[in-house]
Design an enzyme around this catalytic site. Structure first.
Site, PDB file in Angstrom:
ATOM      1  N   LYS A  34     -13.666  -7.344 -42.085  1.00 34.30           N
ATOM      2  CA  LYS A  34     -13.186  -8.645 -41.586  1.00 34.30           C
ATOM      3  C   LYS A  34     -14.131  -9.777 -41.997  1.00 34.30           C
ATOM      4  CE  LYS A  34     -15.410  -7.600 -37.210  1.00 34.30           C
ATOM      5  NZ  LYS A  34     -15.222  -7.005 -35.878  1.00 34.30           N
ATOM      6  N   TYR A 254     -34.414 -36.364 -41.816  1.00 35.89           N
ATOM      7  CA  TYR A 254     -33.587 -37.053 -40.821  1.00 35.89           C
ATOM      8  C   TYR A 254     -34.271 -37.071 -39.460  1.00 35.89           C
ATOM      9  CZ  TYR A 254     -29.592 -36.985 -43.979  1.00 35.89           C
ATOM     10  OH  TYR A 254     -28.755 -37.179 -45.023  1.00 35.89           O
TER      11      TYR A 254
HETATM   12  C1  PLP Z   1     -16.146  -5.947 -35.866  1.00 38.76           C
HETATM   13  C2  PLP Z   1     -15.738  -4.668 -35.240  1.00 38.76           C
HETATM   14  C3  PLP Z   1     -16.379  -3.465 -35.594  1.00 38.76           C
HETATM   15  C4  PLP Z   1     -17.598  -3.411 -36.476  1.00 38.76           C
HETATM   16  O1  PLP Z   1     -18.721  -3.756 -35.719  1.00 38.76           O
HETATM   17  P1  PLP Z   1     -20.208  -3.723 -36.306  1.00 38.76           P
HETATM   18  O2  PLP Z   1     -21.069  -4.010 -35.151  1.00 38.76           O
HETATM   19  O3  PLP Z   1     -20.260  -4.791 -37.351  1.00 38.76           O
HETATM   20  O4  PLP Z   1     -20.402  -2.372 -36.892  1.00 38.76           O
HETATM   21  C5  PLP Z   1     -15.878  -2.297 -35.064  1.00 38.76           C
HETATM   22  N1  PLP Z   1     -14.822  -2.307 -34.207  1.00 38.76           N
HETATM   23  C6  PLP Z   1     -14.209  -3.447 -33.837  1.00 38.76           C
HETATM   24  C7  PLP Z   1     -13.066  -3.387 -32.893  1.00 38.76           C
HETATM   25  C8  PLP Z   1     -14.649  -4.658 -34.328  1.00 38.76           C
HETATM   26  O5  PLP Z   1     -14.042  -5.791 -33.944  1.00 38.76           O
END
Ligand code: PLP
Length: 359
Positions: A34, A254
């Site tokens: 994702k 800044y």
């Molecule tokens: C993002 C996510 C993961 C992966 O998590 P990490 O901590 O990056 O390994 C796994 N399961 C779900 C449901 C997630 O939303």
């Protein structure tokens, strides 16, 4: 001159996937891609995860982008679908869906599909974000079994809230609740994110869902990927574009937030929050130039950051490479300096940064 650049090390990526399998040798791997593969580039990362059994994303558009990129592995939608019209798209593209709510179940029951979908029933065991209540499990399971739109093989999933904290007993409670609830049904179980994979072997189950650790970064508090034999995949670099002298008490940047109490040399580097670097990185947040650490001073701007390089004893020059994070400088350390987590820094890389994929 190549300025803000994310070098992506594909050999490290493959190493990290192999390391996931060493942690959880009996589990299949659903690689979590994702948010543009945590800022690493969705399709190219997926193309180099041949040994994964499936991919997981949060949104249908992310899954469609994987298919458009020619990827053929099963893809799990971690939030499921949002409209009934999505369901034929899921079927046509071999997407698997989470069912976390009765609204989704009703849409699935009332749609006309040419074939059943592969479904994952998500159970809330203590995260209290998505998932059905434990006492609803039998009802959901039976209705999914009865629906011609769900495959008989109904996979079961839960998500940990505190797995990054090895002292927190919540994870054991979540595993116990999940196991007790699901022991009667012979279906695939999936519980663990990266922290679960690293720290909670009793939660490995049939499938694991690594995200962050694939990118070589530690999800555990006060650790870096190296502690788990992971290799950082991203190196974020840019160049020095100016080296200048400042007198004592000249206010830099800044708001004039910073000044030196003695004459010093500043290096100006071409990278800022417009590239995704955290604006809240505090004074002294490290960077590396030619193997030496320097600290940032003044406000992080959209396009530039200033460094105090003292008397410039190592002869920093315009055009020198600056490492913002990477194998030599853990992103976990930068996250701490910016009061955030490495996940956010990686996802925040903006399209202005050029990507360079390497072996
Ligand atoms: C993002 C996510 C993961 C992966 O998590 P990490 O901590 O990056 O390994 C796994 N399961 C779900 C449901 C997630 O939303």
């Amino acid at each position: 001159m190549r300025l803000a650049t994310a070098e992506i090390n594909l050999t490290a990526l493959e190493h990290n996937l192999a390391q996931v399998k060493r942690f959880a040798p009996n589990s299949k791997v659903m690689a979590v891609l994702k948010a543009n593969a945590y800022g690493h580039g969705l399709v190219t990362i997926a193309q180099h995860l041949n040994e994964a059994d499936a991919f997981a994303v949060a949104r249908i558009d992310e899954a469609l982008a994987l298919r458009a990129g020619g990827l053929t592995k099963p893809i799990v939608l971690l939030e499921g679908f949002f409209h009934q019209e999505d369901l034929p798209i899921l079927l046509a593209n071999n997407f698997q869906t989470i069912i976390h709510d009765e609204i989704q179940l009703k849409m699935l029951e009332s749609v006309q599909l040419d074939a059943p979908l592969n479904c994952w029933l998500k159970i809330n065991t203590g995260m209290h974000r998505l998932g059905i209540a434990p006492e609803q499990f039998d009802m959901f399971y039976q209705r999914l079994q009865a629906s011609p739109n769900a495959q008989n093989k109904i996979n079961l999933m839960t998500h940990f809230a505190c797995a990054d904290d090895v002292k927190n007993t919540k994870t054991v409670q979540q595993i116990t609740l999940f196991d007790n609830l699901t022991q009667e049904v012979q279906q695939a179980h999936c519980l663990s994110n990266s922290a679960g994979i690293i720290a909670w072997p009793s939660g490995h189950g049939d499938w694991v869902r690594p995200g962050l650790m694939l990118y070589g970064v530690s999800p555990m508090a006060n650790h870096t990927g190296k502690d788990h034999q992971l290799k950082p995949v991203m190196r974020l670099t840019t160049k020095v574009i100016a080296v200048r002298d400042v007198r004592a008490h000249e206010k830099v940047g800044y708001g004039g937030r910073w000044q030196s109490d003695k004459p010093t040399v500043l290096a100006v580097v071409a990278l800022g929050y417009g590239d995704g670097y955290p604006r809240h990185a505090k004074e002294g947040t490290p960077v590396i130039i030619n193997g030496h650490r320097y600290g940032i001073v003044g406000s992080v701007a959209m396009d530039m950051i200033t460094l105090d390089i003292g008397n410039n004893e190592h002869n920093v020059q315009v055009g020198d490479e600056v490492i913002m994070w990477g194998p030599e400088l853990p992103v976990e350390e930068i996250a701490q300096c910016a009061d955030t987590i490495s996940y956010e820094l990686l996802c925040n890389i903006t399209p202005r940064v050029s990507y360079e994929y390497q072996r």
